[in-house]
Design a protein around this motif. Structure first.
Motif, short mmCIF file in Angstrom:
data_model
loop_
_atom_site.label_atom_id
_atom_site.label_comp_id
_atom_site.label_asym_id
_atom_site.label_seq_id
_atom_site.Cartn_x
_atom_site.Cartn_y
_atom_site.Cartn_z
N ILE A 69 27.30 -29.33 0.35
CA ILE A 69 27.84 -27.99 0.14
C ILE A 69 28.22 -27.36 1.48
O ILE A 69 29.28 -26.73 1.62
N ARG A 70 27.37 -27.53 2.48
CA ARG A 70 27.66 -26.96 3.81
C ARG A 70 28.93 -27.54 4.40
O ARG A 70 29.60 -26.89 5.21
N PRO A 85 27.89 -19.54 9.23
CA PRO A 85 28.58 -20.82 9.39
C PRO A 85 27.75 -21.96 8.80
O PRO A 85 26.52 -21.91 8.78
N ASP A 86 28.44 -22.99 8.34
CA ASP A 86 27.78 -24.16 7.74
C ASP A 86 26.84 -23.73 6.61
O ASP A 86 25.70 -24.17 6.52
N SER A 87 27.35 -22.89 5.75
CA SER A 87 26.52 -22.25 4.73
C SER A 87 26.40 -23.09 3.47
O SER A 87 27.36 -23.72 3.04
N GLU A 88 25.21 -23.06 2.86
CA GLU A 88 25.04 -23.65 1.53
C GLU A 88 25.40 -22.64 0.46
O GLU A 88 25.21 -22.92 -0.72
N GLY A 112 48.00 -15.32 8.93
CA GLY A 112 48.96 -15.88 9.86
C GLY A 112 48.89 -17.39 9.98
O GLY A 112 49.20 -17.96 11.02
N GLY A 113 48.44 -18.05 8.91
CA GLY A 113 48.47 -19.50 8.89
C GLY A 113 47.16 -20.19 9.13
O GLY A 113 47.08 -21.42 9.07
N SER A 114 46.07 -19.46 9.40
CA SER A 114 44.79 -20.12 9.63
C SER A 114 43.66 -19.24 9.12
O SER A 114 43.51 -18.10 9.54
N PHE A 115 42.87 -19.79 8.21
CA PHE A 115 41.75 -19.08 7.62
C PHE A 115 40.50 -19.92 7.80
O PHE A 115 40.50 -21.12 7.51
N VAL A 116 39.42 -19.33 8.31
CA VAL A 116 38.14 -20.02 8.48
C VAL A 116 37.14 -19.41 7.52
O VAL A 116 36.83 -18.23 7.61
N ASP A 117 36.65 -20.21 6.58
CA ASP A 117 35.77 -19.65 5.55
C ASP A 117 34.34 -19.54 6.06
O ASP A 117 34.02 -19.87 7.21
N GLN A 118 33.42 -19.08 5.17
CA GLN A 118 32.04 -18.86 5.56
C GLN A 118 31.34 -20.15 5.98
O GLN A 118 30.34 -20.12 6.68
#
Length: 654
Positions: free
Chosen positions: A28-29, A354-357, A199-205
């Motif tokens: 999941i992470r 970051p690196d979330s379960e 703007g073209g780049s999304f970083v999720d949780q």
């Protein structure tokens, strides 16, 4: 139930069901942060583990799920008990196959596969391909994983198409979060969710970077997914924009912009409350708080009106704390911490960073940590015989997984239909309108922000802002957290314009789905009540759950905290309530999202516990206490009186 040989099970030894549960959490992470999807996977995975384990106890574990076409049970499966190679191989093969089926398309699959193969080899001494040619238990575990996955390919989740929505269109154009401070953005319907443009780049949780400019709503139609324990009567059916939405435990509409409401449920006051609490993340105010159970927790109400729950001005809720630890009999030791450090850590700890379960997985991690405590009680519901650890965990994972799955279905069914706006859009919208407190000023608007000291104020003569922005005289300014994408060192500043940010990663900003109701509040309340039931105690083992925070070694959104301390909770519910509060401090939810999410979580837990116990009785119909005629849990006077009242009656056949 399979009972434990305590001498063979130390706290340092993890049963196979726990080893592979942790492997799923790692998968999941390494995937996208999709709480609803991961809750479904955790439930289906735990269903398989539970069914397999119950079969080894001699019970009909296949009754755990009537939707699955279970493979034929090998005649000798009941002899594959924990501790045998057969049990080990069956559980390992099941887990490897299931995780592969559900996560092979995840962005971190290469890393997940490496971990899977290493864990499989260290557990079985061989590889998945080899073991399938040599082990009947491994083949059976493999087949069960296939059967469960196949059973739910058409469960309403749209798994085959990467969980895409089948009927949803956003009501608003995207908000470009790269356009700093502009107030000319469009929010055609301020009551509806607004997608964000990156703007073209999304970083999720979970720290995964995508290259989507506009991130779509995740799970808008999740109310259609097949649940664990939710009943058809729990759902109301609505139509919007040509789409049908089942809504479980319908809490009713959120208060919309312009509707009369004097409480914090009010649209403008509720979202302004979020901005107000953000100022409490600032360590420069030097406010010190006691974060121990002595002063925090023990909240015994879920009022419909949030004004009677939150400590609006100082932060947190009105819970009085606990006078003493009921396990040790001693008072809890106070722990004094800067409020700004505490609130920032909470916002990230429960986010889940970051690196979330993700929230449902986080509660599995909390359960796993609790079982490592030397005083953990391995009796189911705190009653009866001590269970072998894997037997207890198989039951707990099944129940917790079912509750998390149903919490996702219920919360996302509400999110999908009501499609309610998030704070970043609502607060920027109000700032663009002006202020609603003083009708004598030129910037007055009924849809503007309420003026709040040290949060939303009017720029007056002599304000330092005028040195760089002389045109700002008479404008609204906001005291806010300001991320710095170049240096990584944010700050709290007074700003004009419409650039308010939640306390989140600047490349994430806010979750890609509607706010109402809070998923964190729903998941956490359901999990807390389930863990209270499974353990037979509302308290963490030893009366205290903890998590150590190192100075300058925890925060990801910025550096910090500036001091070391320990997060503490007396009860599972205390932890859940803290999780709910963290989403307000983090700028993700107003009070209305939170309170109604907690209520839904309780309703979910009640259904899940009842369904689990009903299923367990079907799988294990053995009468454990035949003399307990009135079924009150003990043999007593009532049983004797009933027997005497029937004395002499003639029993007829049939």
């Amino acid at each position: 139930m399979f009972l434990a040989d305590i001498s063979t099970w130390g706290q340092s030894i993890e049963p196979p069901v726990q080893q592979w549960n942790k492997m799923l959490l790692e998968a999941i992470r390494n995937d996208l942060a999709r709480p609803n999807v991961h809750a479904r996977n955790l439930f289906h995975f735990s269903t398989g583990q539970y069914a397999l384990h119950m079969l080894t106890e001699g019970h009909n574990g296949t009754l755990a799920d009537g939707n699955v076409s279970w493979p034929e049970v090998p005649e000798d499966l009941s002899s594959w008990v924990p501790g045998t190679n057969e049990y080990r191989d069956m559980m390992a093969s099941y887990a490897f196959r299931f995780i592969s089926l559900r996560y092979e398309n995840s962005p971190g699959w290469v890393e997940t596969l490496e971990d899977l193969e290493a864990n499989f080899n260290s557990t079985t001494g061989t590889t998945p391909n080899v073991i399938l040619n040599n082990s009947t238990p491994a083949v059976y575990g493999f087949d069960v994983a296939n059967a469960i996955n196949s059973a739910y390919m058409n469960d309403g989740s749209n798994q085959a198409n990467n969980y895409e929505n089948d009927c949803y269109q956003p009501a608003n154009n995207p908000l470009d979060v790269t356009a700093e401070g502009l107030c000319d953005f469009s929010l055609e319907n301020p009551d509806r969710w607004q997608p964000l443009s990156f703007g073209g780049s999304f970083v999720d949780q979970a720290g995964n970077e995508t290259f989507e400019d506009v991130v779509p709503f995740s799970g808008a139609n999740w109310g259609k997914v097949t649940p664990f324990a939710l009943q058809s009567g729990d759902a109301s059916f609505f139509n919007r924009d040509g789409c049908e939405y089942p809504v479980y435990f319908d809490p009713g509409s959120p208060v919309l912009l312009g509707e009369e409401d004097e409480s914090l449920n009010n649209w403008q006051h509720g979202f302004a409350f979020v901005a107000k609490w953000q100022t409490q993340l600032n360590i420069e105010d030097s406010v010190v708080v006691d974060i121990s159970p002595k002063s925090v927790g023990n909240l015994n109400a879920d009022p419909e009106v949030p004004d009677f729950l939150y400590n609006e001005h100082e932060g947190g809720d009105i819970g009085p704390g606990h006078a003493f630890n009921p396990i040790t009999g001693e008072p809890y030791e106070p722990e004094l911490v800067l409020r700004g450090n505490f609130t920032r850590v909470l916002a990230e700890f429960w986010a889940d960073g970051p690196d979330s379960e993700t929230p449902p997985g986080h509660w599995f991690s909390i359960l796993n940590e609790a079982t490592m405590h030397p005083e953990f009680d391995w009796r189911w519901n705190g009653q009866g015989e001590v269970l072998e650890h894997g037997a207890w965990l198989a039951r707990a994972y099944r129940l917790l997984g079912g509750a998390m799955h149903d919490a996702a279905i219920a919360a996302w069914s509400i999110k999908g239909y009501y499609d309610f706006v998030r704070p970043i859009s609502a607060i920027r919208f109000m700032l663009a309108q002006g202020q609603c407190s003083d009708p004598t000023k030129e910037n007055f608007s009924p849809e503007g922000v309420p003026l709040i000291n040290n949060v939303f104020e009017i720029v007056e003569a002599g304000d330092p802002i005028l040195d760089s922005q002389p045109q700002a005289l008479g404008m609204v300014k906001v005291h806010q957290w300001v991320p710095n994408l170049e240096t990584g060192v944010p700050s709290f500043e007074w700003r004009t314009g419409c650039s308010w940010w939640p306390y989140q990663r600047p490349t994430f900003v806010t979750p890609p789905f509607a706010g109402y109701v809070s998923g964190h509040s729903t998941f956490s309340r359901a999990a807390a009540e389930v863990l209270t039931y499974a353990t037979g105690s509302m308290y963490f083992p030893g009366g205290l759950g903890t998590y150590d925070i190192g100075a300058n070694d925890f925060l990801a959104f910025e550096s910090g905290p500036t001091e070391s301390f320990t997060l503490q909770w007396a009860t599972y519910k205390d932890a859940a309530d803290q999780c709910a509060l963290s989403r307000i401090w983090g700028g993700i939810h107003p009070p209305m999202d939170d309170i109604r999410g907690r209520v839904v979580g309780s309703q979910v837990a009640e259904r899940a516990i009842a369904a689990f116990e009903e299923g367990a009785n079907e799988e294990d119909p053995t009468v454990t206490c035949p003399a307990d005629i009135d079924a009150n849990g003990q043999v007593g006077t009532g049983d004797l009186l009933f027997l005497l009242s029937e004395f002499g009656d003639i029993c007829e056949d049939g």
